[in-house]
Design an enzyme around this catalytic site. Structure first.
Site, PDB file in Angstrom:
ATOM      1  CG  ASN A  94      35.636  38.013  53.747  1.00  0.00           C
ATOM      2  OD1 ASN A  94      36.567  37.216  53.812  1.00  0.00           O
ATOM      3  ND2 ASN A  94      34.809  38.007  52.712  1.00  0.00           N
ATOM      4  CG  ASP A 114      34.711  31.247  47.739  1.00  0.00           C
ATOM      5  OD1 ASP A 114      33.970  31.549  48.706  1.00  0.00           O
ATOM      6  OD2 ASP A 114      34.613  31.777  46.617  1.00  0.00           O
TER       7      ASP A 114
HETATM    8  C1  IPE Z   1      37.654  35.235  49.418  1.00  0.00           C
HETATM    9  O1  IPE Z   1      36.382  34.696  49.380  1.00  0.00           O
HETATM   10  C2  IPE Z   1      38.091  35.453  50.847  1.00  0.00           C
HETATM   11  C3  IPE Z   1      38.294  34.247  51.634  1.00  0.00           C
HETATM   12  C4  IPE Z   1      38.252  33.008  51.200  1.00  0.00           C
HETATM   13  C5  IPE Z   1      38.615  34.479  53.010  1.00  0.00           C
HETATM   14  P1  IPE Z   1      35.087  35.597  49.155  1.00  0.00           P
HETATM   15  O2  IPE Z   1      33.938  34.679  49.094  1.00  0.00           O
HETATM   16  O3  IPE Z   1      35.044  36.683  50.147  1.00  0.00           O
HETATM   17  O4  IPE Z   1      35.402  36.210  47.723  1.00  0.00           O
HETATM   18  P2  IPE Z   1      34.487  37.027  46.698  1.00  0.00           P
HETATM   19  O5  IPE Z   1      34.067  38.267  47.382  1.00  0.00           O
HETATM   20  O6  IPE Z   1      33.348  36.163  46.329  1.00  0.00           O
HETATM   21  O7  IPE Z   1      35.380  37.280  45.541  1.00  0.00           O
HETATM   22  C1  IPE Z   2      34.446  31.144  52.356  1.00  0.00           C
HETATM   23  O1  IPE Z   2      33.125  30.793  52.087  1.00  0.00           O
HETATM   24  C2  IPE Z   2      34.633  31.683  53.758  1.00  0.00           C
HETATM   25  C3  IPE Z   2      34.969  33.110  53.829  1.00  0.00           C
HETATM   26  C4  IPE Z   2      35.055  33.921  52.834  1.00  0.00           C
HETATM   27  C5  IPE Z   2      35.227  33.639  55.153  1.00  0.00           C
HETATM   28  P1  IPE Z   2      32.017  31.873  51.726  1.00  0.00           P
HETATM   29  O2  IPE Z   2      31.393  32.336  52.979  1.00  0.00           O
HETATM   30  O3  IPE Z   2      32.567  32.943  50.858  1.00  0.00           O
HETATM   31  O4  IPE Z   2      30.999  30.981  50.902  1.00  0.00           O
HETATM   32  P2  IPE Z   2      30.175  31.403  49.622  1.00  0.00           P
HETATM   33  O5  IPE Z   2      31.145  31.932  48.625  1.00  0.00           O
HETATM   34  O6  IPE Z   2      29.187  32.442  50.058  1.00  0.00           O
HETATM   35  O7  IPE Z   2      29.538  30.133  49.183  1.00  0.00           O
HETATM   36 MG    MG Z   3      32.721  33.182  48.865  1.00  0.00          MG
END
Ligand code: IPE
Ligand code: IPE
Ligand code: MG
Length: 246
Positions: free
Chosen positions: A69, A21
């Site tokens: 997502n 993340d």
């Molecule tokens: C969790 O991350 C999913 C992945 C790392 C693929 P998100 O960034 O989507 O999680 P939330 O929604 O902030 O909890």
């Molecule tokens: C993780 O990084 C990747 C996926 C969830 C696919 P994020 O895209 O969630 O990054 P933040 O949480 O917005 O920083």
């Molecule tokens: Mg995230």
């Protein structure tokens, strides 16, 4: 002595899972678009995969795309799918060179056909590799996984393939996407968020949890070593007393 040398190779997690993340925030911090964050995240994927294989970790599971997502802007979802396809193409060599078998969990049917095709191809080409199993969680949600298992088991009961009395934890295990994987020993989440976000709910029942402020694109070898060292300092009691363990 380097950090790596302090790792006890006899006590590695057999199954390490990571919620990768913070790609978006990493990009934003530098005034870049989110896509660049995702692109840089793939570099951390490569480093982590190679480092885990070198250490001798047998199972690595990466949360790459959740069932939730899909709710992101269409353009970002498209970017993530394109990155998935190009990474699979690019990393096939790395996987073969490191004797790593690719596996996936999640409902693949909703992924673009081209991504499904690429994924199945890499899975097929690495199927005899034995050093480490790399599992990508794609369109994965733990609730969807459980729902799917309940449906399959119910159908088997209805058709007299299994009887209700024989349903136990191992039957449930066998109907989850992770059927051939051991329980997760260590779960890492980067970016300072302290939540599970619908990842492997059943399989983390007794996992050690490790949270770090490091954003995923900044996550490198040393960060992985720190997580493993923290894991090795813990006493896993599984309900017993400390005296019983010693
Ligand atoms: C969790 O991350 C999913 C992945 C790392 C693929 P998100 O960034 O989507 O999680 P939330 O929604 O902030 O909890
Ligand atoms: C993780 O990084 C990747 C996926 C969830 C696919 P994020 O895209 O969630 O990054 P933040 O949480 O917005 O920083
Ligand atoms: Mg995230």
């Amino acid at each position: 002595m380097s950090l790596k040398d302090t790792i006890n190779l006899e006590n590695l997690p057999k199954h390490l899972a990571i919620i990768m993340d913070g790609n978006g925030r990493w990009a934003k911090k530098q005034g870049l678009i989110r896509a660049i964050g995702h692109e840089n995240g793939t570099k951390s994927v490569r480093i982590t995969v190679e480092t885990c294989a070198k250490l001798g970790i047998e199972n690595l599971t990466l949360y790459a795309f959740s069932t939730e997502n899909w709710n992101r802007p269409k353009l970002e979802v498209e970017t993530l799918m394109k990155l998935l396809i190009s990474s699979l193409k690019k990393e096939l060599k790395t996987l073969i060179g490191n004797n790593i078998r690719l596996n996936s969990i999640g409902n693949l049917e909703r992924l673009p056909k081209s991504a499904q095709k690429e994924l199945l191809e890499v899975i097929e080409k690495t199927k005899n590799n034995t050093r480490m199993v790399l599992t990508l969680a794609l369109n994965y949600g733990a609730r969807e996984e459980m729902l799917n298992a309940v449906k399959i088991i119910s159908d088997k009961v209805k058709n007299n393939i299994i009887s209700i009395d024989t349903i136990d934890e191992s039957i449930i295990n066998q109907h989850l996407y992770t059927q051939n994987l051991p329980d997760v020993d260590l779960l890492i989440r980067t970016s300072g968020e302290h939540r599970i976000s619908n990842f492997l709910l059943w399989q983390i029942a007794y996992s050690e949890l490790y949270f770090t402020e490091v954003l995923w694109p900044d996550f490198k070898e040393e960060d992985l070593y720190e997580a493993i060292i923290s894991y090795q300092k813990r006493e896993r009691r599984f309900g017993k007393t400390s005296e019983q363990i010693k």
